[in-house]
Each structure stands twice: as C-alpha cells, then as structure tokens.
Motif scaffolding. Sequence first.
Motif, PDB file in Angstrom:
ATOM      1  N   PRO A  42       9.130   9.867   1.449  1.00 28.71           N
ATOM      2  CA  PRO A  42       9.679   8.975   2.146  1.00 28.71           C
ATOM      3  C   PRO A  42       9.256   8.848   3.730  1.00 28.71           C
ATOM      4  O   PRO A  42       9.276  10.216   4.465  1.00 28.71           O
ATOM      5  N   THR A  48      17.692   7.883   1.633  1.00 27.20           N
ATOM      6  CA  THR A  48      17.758   8.345   0.113  1.00 27.20           C
ATOM      7  C   THR A  48      19.281   7.954  -0.108  1.00 27.20           C
ATOM      8  O   THR A  48      20.278   8.499   0.322  1.00 27.20           O
ATOM      9  N   TYR A  77      12.553   1.747  -3.250  1.00 26.43           N
ATOM     10  CA  TYR A  77      11.422   2.250  -4.172  1.00 26.43           C
ATOM     11  C   TYR A  77      12.201   3.797  -4.807  1.00 26.43           C
ATOM     12  O   TYR A  77      13.260   4.082  -4.556  1.00 26.43           O
ATOM     13  N   TYR A  79      11.375   7.175  -5.819  1.00 29.97           N
ATOM     14  CA  TYR A  79      10.587   8.428  -5.257  1.00 29.97           C
ATOM     15  C   TYR A  79      10.541   9.645  -6.516  1.00 29.97           C
ATOM     16  O   TYR A  79      11.460  10.121  -6.484  1.00 29.97           O
ATOM     17  N   ARG A 131       5.967   7.504  -5.200  1.00 28.87           N
ATOM     18  CA  ARG A 131       6.715   6.380  -4.980  1.00 28.87           C
ATOM     19  C   ARG A 131       6.361   5.052  -5.838  1.00 28.87           C
ATOM     20  O   ARG A 131       5.206   4.747  -6.066  1.00 28.87           O
ATOM     21  N   GLU A 133       7.686   1.184  -5.928  1.00 30.32           N
ATOM     22  CA  GLU A 133       8.356   0.110  -5.450  1.00 30.32           C
ATOM     23  C   GLU A 133       9.231  -0.525  -6.444  1.00 30.32           C
ATOM     24  O   GLU A 133       8.532  -0.816  -7.645  1.00 30.32           O
TER      25      GLU A 133
END
Length: 165
Positions: A42, A48, A77, A79, A131, A133
């Motif tokens: 990130p 988060t 997204y 992760y 990641r 999306e």
Amino acid sequence: MNRRSFVVLVVVGAAVLALAVGPTLVEMFAPERSTTVAEAGPGPGAVTLATGTFEGADAAHEVSGTVSLVREGDTHYLYFENYTQTQGPDVFLYLTPQGDPSTREQVAAGVKVLVDGGADGGESTKEGTFRQELPAGVDPTQYRGVSIWCDDFGVPFGWATLDAE
C-alpha cells in the motif's frame, strides 16, 4: 467379424476417441499454472480497513497468506501478502458478505473479482504479494469474507474473514 478384427476395431476406436476428446478433458481438469509476483505494498496515505488470514479447505485445496481490504484515495483494493494456493481449473476470487465463505450459497451472495494478470482473463493464479483493485460500484463495507472458489466443480479452495482494523 472375427475376434481379432473386433479387438483391432475397438483399439483403433479408443485411440481415435482419445485423440478427439483428450485435449478437451485435459483443458477441463488440468490446473492452471501460477505466477509468482512481488508487487509494492500500500502507498502512503493508504488506509487498511480490514485484514484476514487464509485457511485452506482441505489437504487437496490449500490456500495461505493474508489479505487486507485497503482504501487509497477513492480506490479500494485487496492486498495479498505471502499468498499461495493449490492451482485448479476455473478457480476464482469472490468477495462475500459473510466471513469464512465456504458454501455455494455464501459465494453466490458475493461478487466475483477477476484477478489482473490471472489466467484466462481473471482466474486466481497469482501468488506472492500483490494488490487487486475492486470493481467499480462495489461497496467494500458490505463484505466480510474472501473465498477462493472453483466454479467448475463448486468447491472451495480456501477462505479468509476480513476483520476490521
């Protein structure tokens, strides 16, 4: 027709059938190949929202690693970190309203998330750290689970519950 001619006919017929149907059966049942990736985590300013640890369904369907639901600006997204899974045919990622999504009903209530760079236009074949999306219009606050699910056979490979941070 004598016995020898019959045996030859059966053997030749079986060989022709194997050549005609074999590639289709291999395509249906052969697992996809995974791709190991190591993408950046990130970015600065990312938040988060929830995190979960994957659990495999059984010895033949294993999934491990962690998944986090992250917001970065207006984008959400998933992760994945240290993510691995047993490969199979038509295995996809689903975001589900219920945690530990392991049944057909729980997965059907969710949304399929196609994995960028995954086999055949979105199968779950990436491993490592990456990641993904979420599709536009998906309200991530409505989802508490992530399922790795085989569409062909209707079986779970593994799941994670997203617990709020």
